[in-house]
Design an enzyme around this catalytic site. Structure first.
Site, mmCIF file in Angstrom:
data_model
loop_
_atom_site.group_PDB
_atom_site.id
_atom_site.type_symbol
_atom_site.label_atom_id
_atom_site.label_comp_id
_atom_site.label_asym_id
_atom_site.label_seq_id
_atom_site.Cartn_x
_atom_site.Cartn_y
_atom_site.Cartn_z
ATOM 1 N N ASN A 126 -3.054 8.322 -8.366
ATOM 2 C CA ASN A 126 -4.157 9.228 -8.231
ATOM 3 C C ASN A 126 -4.770 9.643 -9.336
ATOM 4 O OD1 ASN A 126 -6.255 10.860 -6.602
ATOM 5 N ND2 ASN A 126 -5.003 11.942 -5.473
ATOM 6 N N TYR A 133 -7.080 18.008 -12.622
ATOM 7 C CA TYR A 133 -5.819 18.628 -13.212
ATOM 8 C C TYR A 133 -6.149 18.783 -14.764
ATOM 9 C CZ TYR A 133 -4.261 18.300 -8.264
ATOM 10 O OH TYR A 133 -4.377 18.195 -6.767
#
Length: 160
Positions: A126, A133
């Site tokens: 992903n 992040y």
């Protein structure tokens, strides 16, 4: 542009939460993995003594995302941590800041509860989530692919 807001989930959100869980499972290539239902969500998120919690992200009156989290414990720190179980924003609402709003809200909640860590996991394929992040200052824990905001990075992100 309509304002994006965040609020704590309430029992009447159980169907919406289930909808987002199902969308997330499809996105994560596990469409048949969802075994929960509205009654289980009501019991586990909203009953007395529930240990997991949820927030709903809205654009205007329309739910566009959610998160489910709970508190864990670090024996090494001697403190609780906030663990993000799921974060999901509908595909047509991505790029509007909803994910960042959810993450900052949870970072602030972690600080308010004197948590020593804010952690989650991400699937290794992903890349959009990994990039997101990393942009927050979270650091991958490569042996587990666990992300963590702690110390100054947690404070900096929560205060942006």
């Amino acid at each position: 542009m309509t304002d994006i807001i965040l609020r704590d989930a309430v029992p009447s959100d159980a169907a919406t939460i289930l909808h987002f869980i199902t969308e997330l499972a499809v996105y994560e290539k596990e469409p048949d993995a969802v075994k929960t239902d509205e009654q289980a969500i009501l019991k586990t998120l909203f009953s007395e003594g529930a240990t997991a919690h949820s927030v709903i992200c809205l654009e205007g009156d329309t739910p566009i995302g959610f998160a489910v989290y709970f508190y864990n414990y670090s024996t090494w720190l001697g403190k609780n941590g906030l663990y993000l179980e799921d974060l999901y924003v509908s595909p047509d609402s991505r790029g509007k800041g909803a994910g960042k709003l959810i993450m900052q809200h949870l970072a602030r909640r972690a600080l308010a509860k004197d948590c020593g860590r804010f952690e989650w996991v991400v699937l290794d394929w992903n890349q959009p989530a990994i990039d997101f992040y990393n942009s927050m200052g979270a650091e991958p824990q490569n042996e587990w692919i666990i992300y963590r905001l702690t110390g100054q990075a947690l404070i900096d992100f929560a205060e942006k």
